[in-house]
Write a protein that holds these residues in place. Structure first.
Motif, PDB file in Angstrom:
ATOM      1  N   ASP A  35      -3.099  -0.016  10.055  1.00 13.74           N
ATOM      2  CA  ASP A  35      -4.027  -1.133   9.944  1.00 13.74           C
ATOM      3  C   ASP A  35      -4.239  -1.674  11.361  1.00 13.74           C
ATOM      4  N   LEU A  36      -5.403  -1.355  11.955  1.00  6.11           N
ATOM      5  CA  LEU A  36      -5.598  -1.587  13.391  1.00  6.11           C
ATOM      6  C   LEU A  36      -5.469  -3.050  13.815  1.00  6.11           C
ATOM      7  N   ALA A  69      -3.956   2.557   4.335  1.00  6.34           N
ATOM      8  CA  ALA A  69      -3.568   2.197   5.702  1.00  6.34           C
ATOM      9  C   ALA A  69      -2.222   1.470   5.706  1.00  6.34           C
ATOM     10  N   SER A  70      -1.448   1.716   6.763  1.00  8.36           N
ATOM     11  CA  SER A  70      -0.113   1.132   6.878  1.00  8.36           C
ATOM     12  C   SER A  70      -0.177  -0.204   7.589  1.00  8.36           C
ATOM     13  N   SER A 116       0.796  -1.237   0.000  1.00  7.57           N
ATOM     14  CA  SER A 116       0.000   0.000   0.000  1.00  7.57           C
ATOM     15  C   SER A 116       0.825   1.282   0.000  1.00  7.57           C
ATOM     16  N   VAL A 117       2.050   1.198  -0.495  1.00 12.08           N
ATOM     17  CA  VAL A 117       2.870   2.399  -0.624  1.00 12.08           C
ATOM     18  C   VAL A 117       3.846   2.195  -1.773  1.00 12.08           C
ATOM     19  N   VAL A 118       4.144   3.264  -2.489  1.00  8.63           N
ATOM     20  CA  VAL A 118       5.130   3.242  -3.567  1.00  8.63           C
ATOM     21  C   VAL A 118       6.331   4.063  -3.107  1.00  8.63           C
ATOM     22  N   GLY A 153      -1.407   9.058  14.098  1.00  9.27           N
ATOM     23  CA  GLY A 153       0.048   9.201  14.036  1.00  9.27           C
ATOM     24  C   GLY A 153       0.503   9.757  12.710  1.00  9.27           C
ATOM     25  N   GLY A 154      -0.282   9.473  11.635  1.00  4.27           N
ATOM     26  CA  GLY A 154       0.076   9.981  10.320  1.00  4.27           C
ATOM     27  C   GLY A 154       0.079  11.492  10.239  1.00  4.27           C
ATOM     28  N   ALA A 155      -0.602  12.164  11.165  1.00  2.23           N
ATOM     29  CA  ALA A 155      -0.613  13.629  11.169  1.00  2.23           C
ATOM     30  C   ALA A 155       0.775  14.191  11.447  1.00  2.23           C
ATOM     31  N   TYR A 156       1.612  13.399  12.098  1.00  2.00           N
ATOM     32  CA  TYR A 156       2.953  13.882  12.409  1.00  2.00           C
ATOM     33  C   TYR A 156       3.875  13.870  11.193  1.00  2.00           C
TER      34      TYR A 156
END
Length: 556
Positions: free
Chosen positions: A172-173, A139-140, A113-115, A211-214
């Motif tokens: 990813d909870l 989501a991570s 889910s990320v490039v 946490g992604g806001a940081y």
């Protein structure tokens, strides 16, 4: 994956240059590869079959979350992760995608889910990290984390500006136990990059929550897209649960609010295209200067890189000559071999690649003996003294075992080679072409030895030892244990155990499996090797040439 305008247009030329007695010729070495032979054709066909499998797996990463989620994202007016990257980087420039198979073989989609990759923005090589919002909202998962941390390491080690293209729903909870504690390193890395004078830039296209806001909060430059970006520690439902306060997305964390009220956004973009234009403008204004060496003149190899497909045998127990690889990736096919008559199972020497000088260590017959280990240690010291980057071309079954070799000092000589690799401070690049077994993986600068970049060919295999050898060792141990207890040995069970172990080790030594766990930076087409190494050498020279360091005590 590496995308260029024409990555396989190797420009190889054949000339009628004169031969010399040392097996070379003026301007380049002669190749002994017989491309008309049945052996060559069989090897080529096997490699092409593996490349077809690689294309199919990489296509899964490109597909993201699949058609339904791609269309949903487009309907909202969003660009896909790779479309954002394409608009960010300079037209017709190369983008070296890293770890595209991350998560392969896990419960998560291929690509994690990320490039991530290295691209040129306004003439500046940058590390780019782009969330893929079509895969579970961006989501991570645990593999996303490992891939993102690897990208940050590359940015720090090679002094490359880091550009985050942000749109993620956070962790990813269900797998938070594997993400939460180690995930704090993402924010630590951002602040350390900034402290080291390496710019960090966040372009926020959608959600960047919890946490992604940081990520934007700890970036040097932040761009947010109007009516799309949402940056908050806790969204409206969490705020309501925690405080009883009623709020909406925009007033709580919208781009307009952050641009006008909180000050988190430095630039308010009208849309995604505008955000990418602003991002390019920020990079242009950095005044970035590379601090490493500039390349010299570049010359194409004399031998066709397409022929790399027919060099590695299907059965890795059959040796092949790595010089046939070197003359197809080195400038002008020139290779100045060091100690060619001593320790012949390891080929060492000097070459240039896309104008950059390199020292090359390449396994010729798999096994490393004492002579090869001592030769390698001396060669690495010479490269370290001249500040020349090292390229390791792996095809090794490890260091030789047996009474004669133990008495001859194979442990201390292997340790000498590993000492040299460990403490050499010049950039190391590694390509695993074939086998990578045992401590040979360490001596030839495997992942644990932090090469700046490590890539594998589809023909590669890596494990503590070969599947048959490992199963055989377990069989011998089991047989000895039964004998010590005075019990008969179950031969039928032994055969079943050996077959199961061989199958398991074979599966776990395959390049897709290893790449899925980020033990390399990607599985590559052999024909792309020269181009990819050239991109890497250019990237490492953003950083200044490192200072030499001392070595540990060599047991002589």
């Amino acid at each position: 994956m590496c995308h260029t305008a024409d990555i396989r247009a190797g420009g190889a030329r054949r000339t009628g240059r004169t031969h010399r007695a040392d097996g070379s010729r003026e301007g380049g070495r002669v190749s002994g590869l017989r491309t008309s032979s049945d052996e060559y054709r069989a090897r080529r066909e096997a490699m092409l079959a593996r490349l077809a499998e690689l294309d199919a797996e990489q296509a899964k990463a490109v597909a993201g979350g699949g058609g339904r989620y791609v269309e949903r994202h487009r309907a909202r007016g969003g660009l896909l992760a790779r479309e954002r990257i394409e608009l960010l980087v300079d037209p017709d420039s190369a983008f070296l995608e890293l770890s595209p198979l991350a998560g392969w073989g896990s419960e998560f989609p291929v690509g994690a889910s990320v490039v991530t990759g290295i691209g040129v923005v306004e003439g500046v090589e940058c590390v780019v990290v782009a969330n893929d919002p079509t895969v579970r909202g961006g989501a991570s998962n645990p593999w996303t984390l490992r891939k993102t941390l690897r990208a940050a390491d590359i940015a720090m080690e090679n002094r490359l500006p880091l550009v985050n293209l942000v749109e993620s729903g956070g962790a990813d909870l269900p797998t938070q136990k594997e993400i939460f504690i180690p995930g704090g390193r993402i924010f630590r890395d951002l602040t350390r990059l900034s402290a080291a004078g390496i710019p960090t830039i966040s372009l926020v296209f959608g959600n960047s929550t919890a946490g992604g806001a940081y990520v934007p909060g700890m970036s040097d430059h932040v761009v947010m897209v109007r009516e799309r970006a949402k940056v908050f520690l806790g969204g409206p439902p969490l705020v309501r649960m925690a405080t009883g306060e009623e709020s909406d997305d925009e007033s709580l964390g919208g781009a307009e609010m952050h641009a006008r009220v909180s000050g988190l956004a430095d630039h308010l973009a009208a849309d995604e295209h505008d955000a990418l234009r602003i991002g390019r403008r920020i990079v242009r204004g950095l005044g970035w200067v590379k601090r490493g060496r500039a390349p010299g003149p570049v010359r194409d190899p004399l031998h066709d890189p397409d022929e790399l497909l027919g060099i590695v045998p299907e059965d890795l127990r059959i040796p092949f000559d790595p010089r046939e690889v070197i003359v197809r990736i080195a400038d002008g096919s020139e290779f100045d071999e060091f100690k060619p008559l001593y320790g012949p199972s390891l080929v060492t020497g000097w070459a240039r690649l896309h104008g950059y000088p390199v020292g090359i260590l390449a396994n010729a017959r798999g096994v490393l003996f004492s002579q090869e280990a001592q030769k390698a240690a001396q060669f690495i010291q010479l490269a370290d003294r001249s500040r020349t980057p090292l390229l390791f071309l792996q095809n090794t079954t490890g260091y030789m075992v047996g009474r004669e070799y133990e008495q001859g000092g194979i442990i201390k000589h292997g340790a000498m080679m590993i000492n040299a690799v460990s403490n050499s401070t010049v950039p190391h690049l590694t390509v695993v072409m074939g086998a990578s077994y045992g401590a040979g993986n360490y001596g030839m600068c495997g992942r644990a030895y932090d090469p700046r970049f490590l890539f594998t060919w589809p023909s590669a295999r890596s494990a503590v030892m070969g599947p048959a050898q490992l199963a055989g060792v377990l069989s011998i141990v089991g047989r000895a244990a039964a004998e010590a207890r005075g019990r008969p040995y179950d031969e039928e069970a032994d055969a079943a155990m050996r077959a199961a172990v061989e199958a398991q080790i074979e599966a776990e030594s395959l390049p897709f499996f290893l790449s899925g766990r980020l033990y390399d930076d990607g599985v590559i087409d052999p024909r792309d090797t020269r181009t990819i190494l050239g991109l890497c050498l250019s990237a490492v020279n953003n950083a200044p040439v490192p200072e030499p360091a001392g070595f540990g005590v060599f047991r002589m």
